[in-house]
Write a protein that holds these residues in place. Structure first.
Motif, mmCIF file in Angstrom:
data_model
loop_
_atom_site.group_PDB
_atom_site.id
_atom_site.type_symbol
_atom_site.label_atom_id
_atom_site.label_comp_id
_atom_site.label_asym_id
_atom_site.label_seq_id
_atom_site.Cartn_x
_atom_site.Cartn_y
_atom_site.Cartn_z
ATOM 1 N N GLN A 32 77.404 -72.852 11.669
ATOM 2 C CA GLN A 32 77.084 -73.050 11.319
ATOM 3 C C GLN A 32 77.584 -74.800 11.276
ATOM 4 O OE1 GLN A 32 73.891 -74.427 11.183
ATOM 5 N NE2 GLN A 32 73.067 -72.248 12.044
ATOM 6 N N GLN A 33 77.895 -75.608 11.641
ATOM 7 C CA GLN A 33 79.566 -76.670 11.493
ATOM 8 C C GLN A 33 79.715 -77.229 10.360
ATOM 9 O OE1 GLN A 33 81.604 -75.685 14.117
ATOM 10 N NE2 GLN A 33 83.291 -76.555 13.269
ATOM 11 N N ASP A 34 79.103 -77.117 9.392
ATOM 12 C CA ASP A 34 78.614 -78.467 8.763
ATOM 13 C C ASP A 34 79.295 -77.291 7.219
ATOM 14 O OD1 ASP A 34 77.600 -80.187 9.704
ATOM 15 O OD2 ASP A 34 75.799 -79.542 8.617
ATOM 16 N N TYR A 35 79.383 -76.159 7.702
ATOM 17 C CA TYR A 35 80.043 -75.272 6.196
ATOM 18 C C TYR A 35 81.639 -75.210 6.165
ATOM 19 C CZ TYR A 35 75.436 -73.863 4.486
ATOM 20 O OH TYR A 35 73.988 -74.073 4.785
ATOM 21 N N PHE A 36 81.962 -75.768 7.825
ATOM 22 C CA PHE A 36 83.136 -74.981 8.113
ATOM 23 C C PHE A 36 84.355 -76.486 8.019
ATOM 24 C CE2 PHE A 36 80.547 -72.205 9.742
ATOM 25 C CZ PHE A 36 81.629 -70.582 9.617
ATOM 26 N N LYS A 37 85.657 -75.851 7.425
ATOM 27 C CA LYS A 37 86.894 -77.244 7.540
ATOM 28 C C LYS A 37 87.783 -76.660 8.301
ATOM 29 C CE LYS A 37 83.863 -80.043 4.699
ATOM 30 N NZ LYS A 37 82.824 -79.703 4.957
ATOM 31 N N GLU A 38 88.689 -76.660 8.676
ATOM 32 C CA GLU A 38 89.767 -76.896 9.371
ATOM 33 C C GLU A 38 90.907 -76.384 8.236
ATOM 34 O OE1 GLU A 38 91.229 -75.841 12.260
ATOM 35 O OE2 GLU A 38 89.140 -76.436 13.544
ATOM 36 N N SER A 39 91.719 -75.474 8.501
ATOM 37 C CA SER A 39 92.891 -75.077 7.182
ATOM 38 C C SER A 39 94.715 -75.443 8.160
ATOM 39 C CB SER A 39 92.734 -73.613 7.285
ATOM 40 O OG SER A 39 93.210 -73.400 6.290
ATOM 41 N N SER A 40 95.075 -75.000 7.684
ATOM 42 C CA SER A 40 96.352 -75.658 8.199
ATOM 43 C C SER A 40 97.317 -73.965 7.916
ATOM 44 C CB SER A 40 97.380 -76.324 7.237
ATOM 45 O OG SER A 40 97.719 -76.142 5.618
ATOM 46 N N THR A 41 96.113 -72.758 7.269
ATOM 47 C CA THR A 41 96.178 -71.617 7.422
ATOM 48 C C THR A 41 96.881 -70.690 8.881
ATOM 49 O OG1 THR A 41 96.299 -71.427 5.201
ATOM 50 C CG2 THR A 41 97.168 -69.354 6.798
ATOM 51 N N LYS A 48 96.721 -60.012 19.424
ATOM 52 C CA LYS A 48 96.017 -61.201 19.910
ATOM 53 C C LYS A 48 96.550 -62.157 19.998
ATOM 54 C CE LYS A 48 92.930 -59.838 16.373
ATOM 55 N NZ LYS A 48 93.391 -58.387 15.502
ATOM 56 N N GLY A 49 97.746 -62.564 18.703
ATOM 57 C CA GLY A 49 98.728 -64.054 18.983
ATOM 58 C C GLY A 49 97.897 -64.439 17.808
ATOM 59 N N VAL A 50 98.100 -65.501 17.916
ATOM 60 C CA VAL A 50 98.217 -66.734 16.525
ATOM 61 C C VAL A 50 96.583 -66.850 16.817
ATOM 62 C CG1 VAL A 50 98.802 -68.960 15.526
ATOM 63 C CG2 VAL A 50 100.589 -67.197 17.495
ATOM 64 N N ALA A 51 96.778 -66.589 15.302
ATOM 65 C CA ALA A 51 94.829 -67.103 14.102
ATOM 66 C C ALA A 51 94.473 -68.518 13.875
ATOM 67 C CB ALA A 51 94.977 -65.738 13.910
ATOM 68 N N SER A 52 94.407 -68.896 14.254
ATOM 69 C CA SER A 52 94.086 -70.444 12.952
ATOM 70 C C SER A 52 92.346 -70.153 11.898
ATOM 71 C CB SER A 52 93.396 -71.854 13.594
ATOM 72 O OG SER A 52 94.941 -71.777 14.868
ATOM 73 N N TYR A 53 92.612 -71.145 11.230
ATOM 74 C CA TYR A 53 92.003 -69.920 10.062
ATOM 75 C C TYR A 53 90.451 -71.665 10.106
ATOM 76 C CZ TYR A 53 94.011 -65.830 8.798
ATOM 77 O OH TYR A 53 94.387 -64.915 8.942
ATOM 78 N N LYS A 64 88.918 -70.773 0.543
ATOM 79 C CA LYS A 64 89.561 -71.041 1.262
ATOM 80 C C LYS A 64 89.949 -69.876 2.661
ATOM 81 C CE LYS A 64 94.735 -72.219 0.697
ATOM 82 N NZ LYS A 64 94.225 -73.103 2.280
ATOM 83 N N ASP A 65 90.081 -70.205 3.207
ATOM 84 C CA ASP A 65 90.598 -69.127 4.738
ATOM 85 C C ASP A 65 90.120 -67.843 4.598
ATOM 86 O OD1 ASP A 65 93.082 -70.671 5.029
ATOM 87 O OD2 ASP A 65 94.426 -69.807 3.933
ATOM 88 N N ALA A 66 88.253 -67.928 4.224
ATOM 89 C CA ALA A 66 87.514 -67.282 4.969
ATOM 90 C C ALA A 66 86.884 -66.770 6.372
ATOM 91 C CB ALA A 66 86.578 -67.548 3.646
ATOM 92 N N ALA A 67 87.386 -67.365 7.344
ATOM 93 C CA ALA A 67 87.155 -67.576 8.457
ATOM 94 C C ALA A 67 87.946 -67.880 9.435
ATOM 95 C CB ALA A 67 85.749 -68.738 9.076
#
Length: 94
Positions: A32-41, A48-53, A64-67
């Motif tokens: 549900q995209q409305d709940y998600f905000k990009e993080s700089s983490t 696996k490589g580099v994860a974004s949050y 913060k950074d829950a996903a």
């Protein structure tokens, strides 16, 4: 069908999840995209490589950074490219 729930809201649900290291990774179109905000983490996993949050916001409360997700994972994890996993109190029901 797996569901990710936090603060009473269903953040994601899908019967097309991938399980990696005990975590349910939800397809990008299942959140549900409305709940998600990009993080700089960002963090790095050796295989696996580099994860974004994403931080998750429901009813004015922020987790913060829950996903996290791997936008361009290494070859060994290509099956979870863009898929989202959760922690920090987000309940994943299977």
């Amino acid at each position: 069908m797996p569901k990710a729930i936090w603060n009473g809201a269903v953040l994601a649900d899908s019967d097309r999840c991938e399980v990696v290291e005990g975590n349910q990774y939800f397809p990008p179109d299942s959140i549900q995209q409305d709940y998600f905000k990009e993080s700089s983490t960002h963090t790095t996993c050796p295989w696996k490589g580099v994860a974004s949050y994403y931080s998750v916001e429901v009813d004015g409360q922020v987790n913060k950074d829950a996903a996290w997700y791997y936008p361009t994972p290494k070859e060994a994890a290509k099956n979870i490219a863009g898929y989202i996993a959760f922690w920090k109190g987000v309940k994943v029901e299977v």
